[in-house]
Scaffold this active site. Sequence first.
Site, PDB file in Angstrom:
ATOM      1  N   PHE A 184      40.131  54.114  41.744  1.00 51.57           N
ATOM      2  CA  PHE A 184      39.055  54.851  42.317  1.00 51.57           C
ATOM      3  C   PHE A 184      38.681  55.708  41.085  1.00 51.57           C
ATOM      4  CE2 PHE A 184      38.565  57.928  46.196  1.00 51.57           C
ATOM      5  CZ  PHE A 184      37.225  57.843  45.737  1.00 51.57           C
ATOM      6  N   LYS A 225      34.070  40.302  26.188  1.00 47.70           N
ATOM      7  CA  LYS A 225      32.680  39.821  27.025  1.00 47.70           C
ATOM      8  C   LYS A 225      32.396  38.524  26.078  1.00 47.70           C
ATOM      9  CE  LYS A 225      31.652  44.596  28.557  1.00 47.70           C
ATOM     10  NZ  LYS A 225      31.099  45.795  27.850  1.00 47.70           N
TER      11      LYS A 225
END
Length: 462
Positions: free
Chosen positions: A41, A235
């Site tokens: 969170f 990535k």
Amino acid sequence: MYRKAPFSYVPTLCICTGFRIGAAAEAYHRAMRVGIGILGFGTVGGALLTKLINEHASISTKTGLEIAVVKVAVRDTAKARSVSLSPGVLTNDPWEVVNDPGVQLVVEIMGGEDPAGDLVAEALRLGKPVVTANKALIAARGKELIAIAEESGVPLLFEAAVAGGIPIIRPLSETLAGEQIDRVLGIVNGTTNYILTQMTENGAEYKAALAEAQELGYAEADPTADVSGADAAAKAAILASLAFGTWVGFERVYTEGIDGIDATDVRIAAELGYVIKLLAVAENTAEGISVRVHPTFVPGDHPLAVIRGATNAVFVEGPSFGELLFAGPGAGGAPTGTAVLGDVVDAARELLAGAEVAPPIRFQPGRLFDFTSVKTTWYLRLEVADRPGVLAQVAGVFGDNDVSIKSVWQEGEDDGATLLLVTHAHEEGRHRASLDELRALDVVRNVGAVIRVEGTGPTPNL
Ligand code: NAP
Ligand code: HSE
């Protein structure tokens, strides 16, 4: 083995205001409930939860899904949060999220490989679809996790792991799944592009620009991953694996970061009509597959030169479709939250359909070849002694390694003498051998910068 998630469908009635779903069903439609558990969170988790709570009704109306947040794991339950959750939802035990029978789908946005990897693996084994934004994890353990997902027949989705809010994973693994892809080239790290843009356009200091990128929520928890090129390399490994259908391990990506770039090189690039960008380049040629990440001089008129701030852009090239360009916000909570939500909706639909899901790309062995045989053009900045014969010694090193020099010029004099060189394109290996020999010359006080050049390289207007 195929185990379905232990869940119950709870159809709920959702009141829809101001939204028409055909003449007869103006006010109501049935929404299917899916209980989700979220690991993390922070920047992305905060954006996702804000969306799920504030836009709950419109998400339900548009997708037909009632997405209920059942459990959320954080490290520190006492920390102030941007969104308040019902009592009992927040926990500091991530295993509680994965194992909660009410959690049908797990969203992993806590980052890192450990314990995230084991949590994702366990969720998949339990037959729960997983959505993750964690490129470090997918690059390191993706092959294993995809295999577990396949065995369990549930989706493992990671659209947010590459290029933030830009849809690039789905186009590669679905739209272009049957296509030959030759090259993927682009800017895939928002933090470094933000830093380089601030240095180029506003004369910002590297450290100040990095601090701003952290403040804006672009950087990783440890920003070393961004500036060292490791985040872009993870990535690039994922993009190459999906594009070429061969799993490319993170360790096979040649990686350099922007931590060595200084204001002098940014200025010289601008004077020569270039901008410095951290590029990820994945190529599939007759020799095999090569993947690399490094700072690059990009010509001012190249489409990637105008990609500013935290924006990312990725070119995908293939013989049938030519060149596709995907561009948009590459980092930050809100755009990344959008990509995560898209995957949640997709995975929830698969779950509710009860279908056994297979991964879209089947990886085949392929030939990975060493970057040392790739041809590149180099810009070098050498701090040298300012006396007769220095240039001849430097040129001799390049000559001995069969590297030809395109341009050479000098800035400063005496103790401040700097030689700037641009080479023609040659194999990396030959360039590197030259570099080792230059470092050994006593007339070369320091190799200040080595930056590869996209295209044929500049000719300075002296
Ligand atoms: P972040 O702000 O550092 O948030 C991480 C969250 O995970 C925090 O809430 C933290 O709890 C929680 N957490 C970490 N370790 C935990 C543990 N062992 N047990 C329980 N909770 C734990 O990170 P972020 O920027 O949101 O990034 C999350 C993931 O998304 C990373 O994989 C990142 O690479 C990826 N991503 C980020 C962006 C971006 O722009 N930020 C974009 C694309 C992808 P506390 O709050 O209590 O510390
Ligand atoms: N730290 C990453 C970046 C977040 O700056 O691009 C998006 O993956």
